[in-house]
Design a protein around this motif. Sequence first.
Motif, PDB file in Angstrom:
ATOM      1  N   SER A  29      38.052 105.281 -55.132  1.00  0.00           N
ATOM      2  CA  SER A  29      37.470 106.133 -56.161  1.00  0.00           C
ATOM      3  C   SER A  29      36.163 105.490 -56.602  1.00  0.00           C
ATOM      4  N   ASN A  31      32.675 105.889 -59.092  1.00  0.00           N
ATOM      5  CA  ASN A  31      31.975 106.579 -60.182  1.00  0.00           C
ATOM      6  C   ASN A  31      30.992 105.612 -60.837  1.00  0.00           C
ATOM      7  N   CYS A 299      30.257 110.932 -58.795  1.00  0.00           N
ATOM      8  CA  CYS A 299      31.565 110.368 -58.459  1.00  0.00           C
ATOM      9  C   CYS A 299      31.997 110.833 -57.071  1.00  0.00           C
ATOM     10  N   ASN A 323      38.028 112.130 -61.973  1.00  0.00           N
ATOM     11  CA  ASN A 323      36.645 112.183 -62.460  1.00  0.00           C
ATOM     12  C   ASN A 323      36.405 113.490 -63.224  1.00  0.00           C
TER      13      ASN A 323
END
Length: 323
Positions: A29, A31, A299, A323
């Motif tokens: 992930s 971001n 993101c 996100n």
Amino acid sequence: MSDVWGDAALAGQAQRMLGKKHPVAAVASVNHDGVVTAGWGAPAEADFEIGSISKGVTGLLYRDAVERGVLRGDTRIGELLPVRAGCPVAGVELEAVSKHRSGIPSIPSARSPYRRSLRFWWNGTNPYGDTVAEMIEQAGAVELRNPRPRYSNFAFELLGHAVAAAQDSTYPELVQERIAGPLGLKSWYLPATEADLRPGSLTGRTRGGRPRPAWPGQALAPAGGVRSSIGDLAELTRALLEERVAGLSALDPVARFVGGVRIGAAWITLEHKDRAITWHNGGTGGFRTWLGMDREAGCGVVVLSATAASVDQAGFRLLSERN
């Protein structure tokens, strides 16, 4: 699932979405706060076949070459590769290939696709082990179809090797020079044969758990030949979001594609829950992969699995929920 590593929350979330049919997987992930990774069934540094996400890499290299004036969108395949003079493929423009509008079939008849498909389904044999020389010879016999939007592996093989030829390079060398090297993606490599696989490289499996041979291939490289760890594919995603990758305009949609979505140079953009998501997935004999980004929100998510079962739904869900 055993051997879980990385961020516990991400691992738990991804495991719930992927389920037991993905016993070897890794997720990331990305971001504004940074990169978080997790995985199970294999160590963090394990390399996966990323399949057709490699087309996204080829799209970046194509747009990078255009932006630097190395070639133009209307440059034709026959100007860069020694395909048979006068054959239909020689006159195809690179821009059309980059948008999957070339009319070039996904697998040329010269590859005996039916026979190869039978061998693949029977014993998992790699159907894409051709050399560049074989690819060029096969291109000479291709008959073009209607140039409507149509996904083509063979067209992207030709595109990647043509872009490399325009720079007096090979495709693996160009990947290293323009993308992997500048971003420090040390796990990236493109095996031409099984002998080129690195020690400890992951073995993919069918949905039923049967091992599948790797899919190396010199010709295949631009369409599906990159291998990567989760950390390095997450780093590519972060670099794309931070706009520090060569050929970034490949992500920008420039034409309509199938199903109402839009396409740039390989990269697909669609609306998902009122968000514009730019993405590409991949699949080989024993792997499935997904990389998606909300560029406006900054993101992205990467999902890699060493099982031949789709991870697309999990990718979209993870991107939406995290996100």
